[in-house]
Design a protein around this motif. Structure first.
Motif, PDB file in Angstrom:
ATOM      1  N   VAL A  10       1.184  -3.457  -8.747  1.00 34.23           N
ATOM      2  CA  VAL A  10       0.714  -2.111  -8.429  1.00 34.23           C
ATOM      3  C   VAL A  10      -0.742  -1.967  -8.882  1.00 34.23           C
TER       4      VAL A  10
ATOM      5  N   ILE B 125      -4.821   4.620  -2.044  1.00 38.08           N
ATOM      6  CA  ILE B 125      -3.833   5.451  -1.356  1.00 38.08           C
ATOM      7  C   ILE B 125      -4.477   6.031  -0.093  1.00 38.08           C
TER       8      ILE B 125
ATOM      9  N   LYS C 296      -3.271   2.813 -12.840  1.00 40.57           N
ATOM     10  CA  LYS C 296      -3.690   4.216 -12.799  1.00 40.57           C
ATOM     11  C   LYS C 296      -5.012   4.370 -13.551  1.00 40.57           C
TER      12      LYS C 296
ATOM     13  N   ASN D 133       7.800   6.117  -4.735  1.00 44.01           N
ATOM     14  CA  ASN D 133       8.450   7.361  -5.157  1.00 44.01           C
ATOM     15  C   ASN D 133       9.817   7.048  -5.773  1.00 44.01           C
TER      16      ASN D 133
ATOM     17  N   LYS E   4      -4.613   8.672   1.771  1.00 48.37           N
ATOM     18  CA  LYS E   4      -4.350  10.100   1.898  1.00 48.37           C
ATOM     19  C   LYS E   4      -5.659  10.827   2.152  1.00 48.37           C
TER      20      LYS E   4
ATOM     21  N   LEU F 149      -6.917   4.233  -6.240  1.00 51.17           N
ATOM     22  CA  LEU F 149      -5.535   3.756  -6.161  1.00 51.17           C
ATOM     23  C   LEU F 149      -5.210   3.136  -4.802  1.00 51.17           C
TER      24      LEU F 149
ATOM     25  N   GLN G 216       0.808  -1.233   0.000  1.00 54.24           N
ATOM     26  CA  GLN G 216       0.000   0.000   0.000  1.00 54.24           C
ATOM     27  C   GLN G 216       0.841   1.282   0.000  1.00 54.24           C
ATOM     28  N   LYS G 217       2.156   1.151  -0.079  1.00 53.16           N
ATOM     29  CA  LYS G 217       2.985   2.369  -0.106  1.00 53.16           C
ATOM     30  C   LYS G 217       2.950   2.989  -1.500  1.00 53.16           C
ATOM     31  N   GLU G 218       2.857   4.290  -1.538  1.00 52.73           N
ATOM     32  CA  GLU G 218       2.935   5.008  -2.803  1.00 52.73           C
ATOM     33  C   GLU G 218       4.399   5.087  -3.226  1.00 52.73           C
TER      34      GLU G 218
ATOM     35  N   GLY H  77      -2.236  11.038  -9.600  1.00 55.68           N
ATOM     36  CA  GLY H  77      -2.014   9.600  -9.728  1.00 55.68           C
ATOM     37  C   GLY H  77      -2.793   8.935 -10.844  1.00 55.68           C
TER      38      GLY H  77
ATOM     39  N   TYR I 154      -7.727   8.901  -5.124  1.00 62.55           N
ATOM     40  CA  TYR I 154      -6.972   8.248  -4.049  1.00 62.55           C
ATOM     41  C   TYR I 154      -7.606   6.913  -3.671  1.00 62.55           C
TER      42      TYR I 154
END
Length: 273
Positions: free
Chosen positions: A42, A190, A45, A25, A192, A188, A21-23, A85, A185
């Motif tokens: 992953v 994410i 998108k 980078n 956030k 994806l 679940q980490k975005e 994203g 979000y």
């Protein structure tokens, strides 16, 4: 032992180096590559088709006439989609003709998300809503208790979400931030959320009697406390004040002004957004 990098110093065999679940980078990419990890699972998108409607909209000076307006919202939303994203696979301006709008919406329903801007209010040339309905659109809501952004429309077309935003660029920006960004979000997966903070007002504000407002503001921190001042002109066509702002000030609807020094909620604009 100085100046010697021993085996397993950075990571060890069969040990987790990046959590689920980490975005991802740029730093994560370097770590993965150094561990010879070439493939990871992953989330795809989401693809977005972006449609701006309006006879007055132009991109270049070639088609400029009296009353022409540069399609600023189109490019602002394209940038927002990319840094949120998702992937904008198509963006175009459609004239205010129903058959053209319906054709564009049909093609757009092949994407994961459809975003339109303009043509969603109640004027003679606001044809987005009627065009969607003619295509079998399932409307969830139209017109919201929010300023700017009242005409926003949301629903489902061919099992795809449609976010129809107002034409004014500030309105479309605020609606994207509050409605579409959290949706992307979630798609994806994410974890956030928009950053909401309490701040002390540095100028008197006057609520709308009819709608809750998100006013452009500039906050700063002094002695670990947040202070905020709203910009003087909140017209939803003004991009200069949107560029200057670093937050949105939430002003609940009401009949009484809110005095200097009162605590109020601000929504801090995400970095790069």
């Amino acid at each position: 032992g100085q100046y010697i990098r021993v085996k397993g110093l950075d990571f060890r065999l069969n040990k987790k180096i990046i959590s689920k679940q980490k975005e991802i980078n740029s730093r994560d990419l370097a770590l993965l590559f150094s561990a010879n990890v070439k493939r990871i699972k992953v989330y795809k998108k989401p693809t977005v088709v972006l449609i701006a409607s309006g006879d007055e909209l132009i991109i270049s000076d070639k088609n400029r006439n009296k009353g022409s307006v540069y399609a600023s919202s189109l490019f602002m939303l394209d940038a927002l989609i990319g840094i949120s994203g998702a992937t904008c696979v198509s963006k175009e301006i459609i004239k205010d003709k129903k058959y053209l709008i319906m054709s564009a919406l049909k093609k757009a329903s092949l994407s994961d998300i459809i975003i339109t801007t303009g043509g969603v209010s109640v004027g003679k040339k606001d044809l987005i809503r009627s065009s969607l309905k003619d295509l079998g659109f399932r409307e969830k809501f139209w017109k919201i208790d929010m300023k700017p952004g009242k005409p926003m429309l949301y629903g489902i077309l061919n099992n795809k979400p449609v976010f129809s935003l107002p034409g004014n660029p500030v309105s479309s920006y605020v609606c994207f931030l509050i409605f579409i960004l959290p949706y992307i979000y979630k798609k994806l997966n994410i974890n956030k959320k928009l950053t909401i903070q309490t701040a002390y007002l540095e100028n008197k504000v006057f609520p709308s009697n009819e709608r809750n407002s998100y006013s452009r503001g500039v906050y700063h921190i002094a002695k670990d406390k947040f202070y905020v001042k709203t910009v003087s002109n909140q017209d939803s066509s003004l991009l200069n004040t949107l560029s200057e702002a670093n937050c949105l000030v939430y002003i609940p609807k009401g009949s009484n002004s809110i005095a200097i020094g009162k605590e109020i909620e601000i929504l801090i604009l995400p970095e790069l957004h």
